[in-house]
Motif scaffolding. Structure first.
Motif, PDB file in Angstrom:
ATOM      1  N   ALA A   1       8.245   1.485   4.538  1.00 31.88           N
ATOM      2  CA  ALA A   1       9.337   1.834   3.818  1.00 31.88           C
ATOM      3  C   ALA A   1       9.156   3.455   3.848  1.00 31.88           C
ATOM      4  O   ALA A   1       7.782   3.855   3.227  1.00 31.88           O
ATOM      5  N   THR A   2      10.010   4.185   3.846  1.00 32.49           N
ATOM      6  CA  THR A   2       9.800   5.634   3.606  1.00 32.49           C
ATOM      7  C   THR A   2      10.937   6.028   2.731  1.00 32.49           C
ATOM      8  O   THR A   2      11.891   5.405   2.431  1.00 32.49           O
ATOM      9  N   LYS A   3      10.732   7.360   2.353  1.00 32.68           N
ATOM     10  CA  LYS A   3      11.767   8.002   1.471  1.00 32.68           C
ATOM     11  C   LYS A   3      12.373   9.395   1.957  1.00 32.68           C
ATOM     12  O   LYS A   3      11.401  10.098   2.765  1.00 32.68           O
ATOM     13  N   VAL A   4      13.563   9.678   1.747  1.00 32.69           N
ATOM     14  CA  VAL A   4      14.096  10.768   2.144  1.00 32.69           C
ATOM     15  C   VAL A   4      14.853  11.350   0.872  1.00 32.69           C
ATOM     16  O   VAL A   4      15.263  10.784   0.055  1.00 32.69           O
TER      17      VAL A   4
ATOM     18  N   PHE B   1       0.918  -1.149  -0.052  1.00 31.63           N
ATOM     19  CA  PHE B   1      -0.199  -0.106  -0.043  1.00 31.63           C
ATOM     20  C   PHE B   1       0.915   1.316   0.004  1.00 31.63           C
ATOM     21  O   PHE B   1       1.842   1.510   0.727  1.00 31.63           O
ATOM     22  N   GLY B   2       0.556   2.294  -0.927  1.00 32.43           N
ATOM     23  CA  GLY B   2       1.122   3.404  -0.960  1.00 32.43           C
ATOM     24  C   GLY B   2       0.362   4.546  -0.293  1.00 32.43           C
ATOM     25  O   GLY B   2      -0.736   4.594  -0.508  1.00 32.43           O
TER      26      GLY B   2
ATOM     27  N   ALA C   1       4.072  -4.235  -5.657  1.00 31.07           N
ATOM     28  CA  ALA C   1       3.083  -3.267  -6.035  1.00 31.07           C
ATOM     29  C   ALA C   1       2.677  -2.406  -4.832  1.00 31.07           C
ATOM     30  O   ALA C   1       2.457  -2.937  -3.802  1.00 31.07           O
ATOM     31  N   ILE C   2       2.489  -1.016  -5.063  1.00 30.89           N
ATOM     32  CA  ILE C   2       2.211  -0.262  -3.815  1.00 30.89           C
ATOM     33  C   ILE C   2       1.038   0.613  -4.287  1.00 30.89           C
ATOM     34  O   ILE C   2       1.496   1.812  -4.036  1.00 30.89           O
ATOM     35  N   PRO C   3       0.036   0.232  -4.774  1.00 28.88           N
ATOM     36  CA  PRO C   3      -1.035   1.188  -5.269  1.00 28.88           C
ATOM     37  C   PRO C   3      -1.619   1.974  -4.050  1.00 28.88           C
ATOM     38  O   PRO C   3      -1.866   1.265  -2.910  1.00 28.88           O
ATOM     39  N   GLY C   4      -1.926   3.092  -4.234  1.00 26.52           N
ATOM     40  CA  GLY C   4      -2.355   3.915  -3.196  1.00 26.52           C
ATOM     41  C   GLY C   4      -3.746   4.465  -3.190  1.00 26.52           C
ATOM     42  O   GLY C   4      -3.915   4.671  -4.587  1.00 26.52           O
TER      43      GLY C   4
ATOM     44  N   VAL D   1       3.846  -1.074   3.683  1.00 23.67           N
ATOM     45  CA  VAL D   1       3.333   0.153   3.458  1.00 23.67           C
ATOM     46  C   VAL D   1       4.382   1.154   3.234  1.00 23.67           C
ATOM     47  O   VAL D   1       5.538   1.319   3.831  1.00 23.67           O
ATOM     48  N   ASP D   2       4.324   2.054   2.001  1.00 27.55           N
ATOM     49  CA  ASP D   2       5.205   3.037   1.555  1.00 27.55           C
ATOM     50  C   ASP D   2       4.648   4.298   1.969  1.00 27.55           C
ATOM     51  O   ASP D   2       3.744   4.748   1.944  1.00 27.55           O
ATOM     52  N   THR D   3       5.825   5.260   2.500  1.00 26.03           N
ATOM     53  CA  THR D   3       5.610   6.657   2.824  1.00 26.03           C
ATOM     54  C   THR D   3       6.596   7.196   2.357  1.00 26.03           C
ATOM     55  O   THR D   3       7.659   6.893   1.908  1.00 26.03           O
ATOM     56  N   ALA D   4       6.667   8.471   2.752  1.00 18.89           N
ATOM     57  CA  ALA D   4       7.760   9.547   2.629  1.00 18.89           C
ATOM     58  C   ALA D   4       7.765  10.570   3.545  1.00 18.89           C
ATOM     59  O   ALA D   4       6.544  11.096   4.258  1.00 18.89           O
ATOM     60  N   ALA D   5       8.893  11.270   3.865  1.00 16.89           N
ATOM     61  CA  ALA D   5       8.940  12.357   4.768  1.00 16.89           C
ATOM     62  C   ALA D   5       8.281  13.524   4.285  1.00 16.89           C
ATOM     63  O   ALA D   5       7.848  14.409   4.690  1.00 16.89           O
TER      64      ALA D   5
END
Length: 298
Positions: free
Chosen positions: A96-99, A26-27, A268-271, A55-59
Motif C-alpha cells: 500500500a502506498t500514499k500519494v 509493516f510500515g 496495524a502497521i508499526p514501523g 507493507v505500507d509505504t509512500a511516494a
C-alpha cells in the motif's frame, strides 16, 4: 512460545481489497533514516519471513542518503528499499502506498494534489517498486479546518484505477465527510489516520463507521502516539505499564495489542529499522487484553 516464533498470523486477518492479509503489517517510513540501507533490507525481508503480507509505504518516504545500489544509484526512497529487499514479490504480498505530497530537495515535503502531480507520483511509485500496477493507493491530504474537498484528487486516482494502474483506493488523514465524498466516486477499501491510546482525538467515531462499512481502518503512529514522527517514547501511562508487567511484554506491545482490539477491521502497521523491535512488534499480535485491562487504557 518463543517470541521469535510468533508470526503475523497471530493477529488474525482481514480482506483488504481482494487480498486476505494479516492484521499485523509493516510500515516502511522508519527504514529510510539509516544511511546503511542494508539494515533496512534485512528488516523488510525478516518481516515477510515472519508472515507480514501488508507493507505500507509512500511516494514521499525518502532517505538523506543510501549505500545500497539498486541499479540506478544508491537507494533513497522506501519504495526502492522495498524493491531491493522483496522483488520478485510474493504473490500474497500487498504493498500500500500514499500519494498527495511531492518531495523536492529545495522545499522538502509539500502538498501537491493536482491531477497531474498525483499521476506523476503514481508513475514514480510504479517505477521505483518495479510494478506494472499498485495494489492500494491512499490519497494523503492536509486536513484543514472547515469544509474542504477530496473530489478532484480522488477522482483523478479513480481514473488511474480505471486505466489499470491501481487496483484499490484508500484515504489518509481524513474526516468522515471526505470518506463520504470519496465513496460517491469509487470504492474505498482503507482509511489510514493517526490513532493511538494517547492520540485519539475524534477518531473513535470514524473507526467505528469504517467497521460498519467494511472498510479497513489503519492507524499510523500507534506506538509513537502524540510524539508522531519523533518515534516511540520511553515514558508511558501508568495503566499501560501495569498491563505490560502483567503480561510480561513491553509497553509498546501493549499499545499495539490495544490498537488491534479496537475492531476486527483495524490493521496495524508499526514501523522500525531494527530487527529486534520488528520481532517484538509482530509478537504483539498474540497479546490478548481482557475487558478489565482495556478499561483503564481508554
Amino acid at each position: 512460545m518463543p517470541v521469535e516464533d510468533i508470526t503475523a498470523a497471530a493477529a488474525g486477518s482481514w480482506t483488504l481489497g481482494d487480498h486476505r492479509v494479516h492484521r499485523m503489517g509493516f510500515g516502511s517510513m522508519r527504514t529510510t533514516p539509516d544511511p546503511d540501507t542494508r539494515r533496512a533490507v534485512r528488516v523488510l525481508r525478516r518481516a515477510v519471513d515472519l508472515g507480514v503480507d501488508h507493507v505500507d509505504t509512500a511516494a514521499f518516504y525518502v532517505s538523506p542518503g543510501g549505500t545500497l545500489n539498486v541499479g540506478s544509484g544508491p537507494a533513497r526512497y522506501a519504495t526502492e528499499l522495498i524493491r531491493a529487499a522483496l522483488a520478485p514479490y510474493p504473490e500474497h504480498l500487498v504493498i500500500a502506498t500514499k500519494v498527495g505530497f511531492a518531495y523536492t530537495p529545495a522545499t522538502g515535503l509539500r502538498e501537491d494534489a493536482s491531477p497531474a502531480g498525483l499521476r506523476a507520483q503514481v508513475e514514480e511509485n510504479l517505477r521505483r517498486l518495479g510494478r506494472d500496477h499498485l495494489d492500494l493507493v491512499n490519497l494523503r491530504i492536509v486536513r484543514r479546518p472547515g469544509r474542504d474537498t477530496v473530489a478532484e484528487s480522488f477522482g483523478a486516482l479513480a481514473d488511474l484505477r480505471d486505466a489499470g494502474l491501481i487496483r484499490h483506493l484508500g484515504l489518509s488523514n481524513v474526516r468522515q465527510e471526505h470518506l463520504d465524498e470519496a465513496q460517491a466516486i469509487a470504492p474505498v477499501v482503507a482509511v489510514q489516520n493517526a490513532y493511538a491510546i494517547d492520540n485519539r482525538g475524534d477518531e473513535d467515531a470514524l473507526l467505528r463507521e469504517c467497521g460498519r462499512r467494511g472498510i479497513a481502518y489503519v492507524p499510523f503512529f500507534a506506538i509513537a502516539g502524540s510524539r508522531r514522527e519523533s518515534g516511540a517514547g520511553v515514558v508511558h501511562a501508568a495503566a499501560v505499564e501495569a498491563v505490560a508487567r502483567a503480561h510480561g511484554v513491553t509497553p509498546h506491545q501493549v499499545r499495539l495489542a490495544w490498537t488491534l482490539q479496537q475492531g476486527p477491521h483495524v490493521l496495524a502497521i508499526p514501523g522500525t529499522g531494527d530487527t529486534a523491535h520488528l520481532v517484538e512488534n509482530i509478537a504483539a499480535g498474540a497479546v490478548r487484553l481482557s475487558a478489565a485491562e482495556l478499561a483503564p487504557l481508554g
